[in-house]
Design a protein around this motif. Structure first.
Motif, PDB file in Angstrom:
ATOM      1  N   LYS A   1       0.821  -1.104   0.043  1.00  0.00           N
ATOM      2  CA  LYS A   1      -0.058   0.073   0.028  1.00  0.00           C
ATOM      3  C   LYS A   1       0.771   1.123   0.016  1.00  0.00           C
ATOM      4  O   LYS A   1       2.055   1.192   0.494  1.00  0.00           O
ATOM      5  N   PRO A   2       0.399   2.365  -0.560  1.00  0.00           N
ATOM      6  CA  PRO A   2       1.321   3.344  -0.577  1.00  0.00           C
ATOM      7  C   PRO A   2       1.263   4.058   0.788  1.00  0.00           C
ATOM      8  O   PRO A   2       0.466   3.914   1.700  1.00  0.00           O
ATOM      9  N   SER A   3       2.561   4.600   1.142  1.00  0.00           N
ATOM     10  CA  SER A   3       3.181   5.127   2.183  1.00  0.00           C
ATOM     11  C   SER A   3       1.869   6.435   2.721  1.00  0.00           C
ATOM     12  O   SER A   3       1.856   7.306   1.940  1.00  0.00           O
ATOM     13  N   LEU A   4       1.581   6.666   4.024  1.00  0.00           N
ATOM     14  CA  LEU A   4       0.903   7.667   4.171  1.00  0.00           C
ATOM     15  C   LEU A   4       1.760   9.017   4.273  1.00  0.00           C
ATOM     16  O   LEU A   4       1.270   9.888   4.110  1.00  0.00           O
ATOM     17  N   ARG A   5       3.101   8.439   4.676  1.00  0.00           N
ATOM     18  CA  ARG A   5       4.117   9.584   4.979  1.00  0.00           C
ATOM     19  C   ARG A   5       4.293  10.047   3.564  1.00  0.00           C
ATOM     20  O   ARG A   5       4.568  11.528   3.351  1.00  0.00           O
ATOM     21  N   SER A   6       4.248   9.808   2.410  1.00  0.00           N
ATOM     22  CA  SER A   6       4.418  10.367   1.263  1.00  0.00           C
ATOM     23  C   SER A   6       3.211  10.934   0.528  1.00  0.00           C
ATOM     24  O   SER A   6       3.292  11.507  -0.541  1.00  0.00           O
ATOM     25  N   HIS A   7       1.861  10.928   1.295  1.00  0.00           N
ATOM     26  CA  HIS A   7       0.853  11.500   0.820  1.00  0.00           C
ATOM     27  C   HIS A   7       0.964  12.865   0.796  1.00  0.00           C
ATOM     28  O   HIS A   7       1.194  13.536   1.867  1.00  0.00           O
ATOM     29  N   PRO A   8       0.379  13.471  -0.421  1.00  0.00           N
ATOM     30  CA  PRO A   8       0.787  15.197  -0.436  1.00  0.00           C
ATOM     31  C   PRO A   8      -0.302  15.867   0.524  1.00  0.00           C
ATOM     32  O   PRO A   8      -0.077  16.949   0.878  1.00  0.00           O
ATOM     33  N   ASN A   9      -1.613  15.279   1.171  1.00  0.00           N
ATOM     34  CA  ASN A   9      -2.377  16.037   1.877  1.00  0.00           C
ATOM     35  C   ASN A   9      -1.875  15.757   3.327  1.00  0.00           C
ATOM     36  O   ASN A   9      -2.574  16.214   4.210  1.00  0.00           O
ATOM     37  N   VAL A  10      -0.960  15.117   3.498  1.00  0.00           N
ATOM     38  CA  VAL A  10      -0.682  14.771   4.977  1.00  0.00           C
ATOM     39  C   VAL A  10       0.333  15.582   5.473  1.00  0.00           C
ATOM     40  O   VAL A  10       1.234  16.033   4.843  1.00  0.00           O
ATOM     41  N   VAL A  11       0.114  16.252   6.612  1.00  0.00           N
ATOM     42  CA  VAL A  11       0.916  17.290   7.284  1.00  0.00           C
ATOM     43  C   VAL A  11       1.375  16.874   8.523  1.00  0.00           C
ATOM     44  O   VAL A  11       0.595  16.200   9.359  1.00  0.00           O
TER      45      VAL A  11
ATOM     46  N   LEU B   1       3.143  16.954  12.140  1.00  0.00           N
ATOM     47  CA  LEU B   1       2.880  17.790  13.389  1.00  0.00           C
ATOM     48  C   LEU B   1       3.762  19.227  13.565  1.00  0.00           C
ATOM     49  O   LEU B   1       3.175  19.977  13.749  1.00  0.00           O
ATOM     50  N   SER B   2       4.951  18.949  13.129  1.00  0.00           N
ATOM     51  CA  SER B   2       6.079  20.051  13.183  1.00  0.00           C
ATOM     52  C   SER B   2       5.379  21.188  12.145  1.00  0.00           C
ATOM     53  O   SER B   2       5.717  22.167  12.624  1.00  0.00           O
ATOM     54  N   GLU B   3       5.128  20.691  10.953  1.00  0.00           N
ATOM     55  CA  GLU B   3       4.638  21.546   9.868  1.00  0.00           C
ATOM     56  C   GLU B   3       3.348  22.331  10.474  1.00  0.00           C
ATOM     57  O   GLU B   3       3.183  23.474  10.247  1.00  0.00           O
ATOM     58  N   ARG B   4       2.577  21.515  11.068  1.00  0.00           N
ATOM     59  CA  ARG B   4       1.223  21.901  11.358  1.00  0.00           C
ATOM     60  C   ARG B   4       1.604  23.145  12.670  1.00  0.00           C
ATOM     61  O   ARG B   4       1.035  24.278  12.776  1.00  0.00           O
ATOM     62  N   GLN B   5       2.448  22.991  13.390  1.00  0.00           N
ATOM     63  CA  GLN B   5       2.759  23.883  14.524  1.00  0.00           C
ATOM     64  C   GLN B   5       3.507  24.927  14.033  1.00  0.00           C
ATOM     65  O   GLN B   5       3.209  26.215  14.423  1.00  0.00           O
ATOM     66  N   GLN B   6       4.292  25.090  13.086  1.00  0.00           N
ATOM     67  CA  GLN B   6       4.920  25.978  12.415  1.00  0.00           C
ATOM     68  C   GLN B   6       3.898  26.983  11.594  1.00  0.00           C
ATOM     69  O   GLN B   6       3.853  28.322  11.576  1.00  0.00           O
ATOM     70  N   LYS B   7       2.662  26.470  10.997  1.00  0.00           N
ATOM     71  CA  LYS B   7       1.875  27.287  10.388  1.00  0.00           C
ATOM     72  C   LYS B   7       0.805  28.046  11.449  1.00  0.00           C
ATOM     73  O   LYS B   7       0.430  29.079  10.961  1.00  0.00           O
ATOM     74  N   GLU B   8       0.764  27.468  12.767  1.00  0.00           N
ATOM     75  CA  GLU B   8       0.057  28.261  13.760  1.00  0.00           C
ATOM     76  C   GLU B   8       0.708  29.066  14.405  1.00  0.00           C
ATOM     77  O   GLU B   8       0.276  30.173  14.815  1.00  0.00           O
ATOM     78  N   LEU B   9       2.072  29.392  14.156  1.00  0.00           N
ATOM     79  CA  LEU B   9       2.813  30.492  14.674  1.00  0.00           C
ATOM     80  C   LEU B   9       2.741  31.501  13.945  1.00  0.00           C
ATOM     81  O   LEU B   9       2.607  32.231  13.127  1.00  0.00           O
TER      82      LEU B   9
END
Length: 51
Positions: free
Chosen positions: A31-41, A43-51
């Motif tokens: 199955k394709p990896s979820l890590r390589s999915h373009p819509n998956v963000v 946690l560190s990227e999500r926290q940077q967007k909130e700052l």
């Protein structure tokens, strides 16, 4: 499950060899990896967007 063990009605799971698991995995495919999915963000990227 505790009551089954006390009553002696507990049945162990059937033994499955590593070779049988390997054959099942090969038959199932990959199955394709979820890590390589373009819509998956991450946690560190999500926290940077909130700052």
């Amino acid at each position: 499950m505790a009551l089954e063990g006390l009553a002696g009605d507990y049945k162990a799971a059937p033994f499955i060899s590593r070779e049988e698991i390997r054959r099942l995995a090969v038959a199932h495919g990959t199955k394709p990896s979820l890590r390589s999915h373009p819509n998956v963000v991450s946690l560190s990227e999500r926290q940077q967007k909130e700052l």
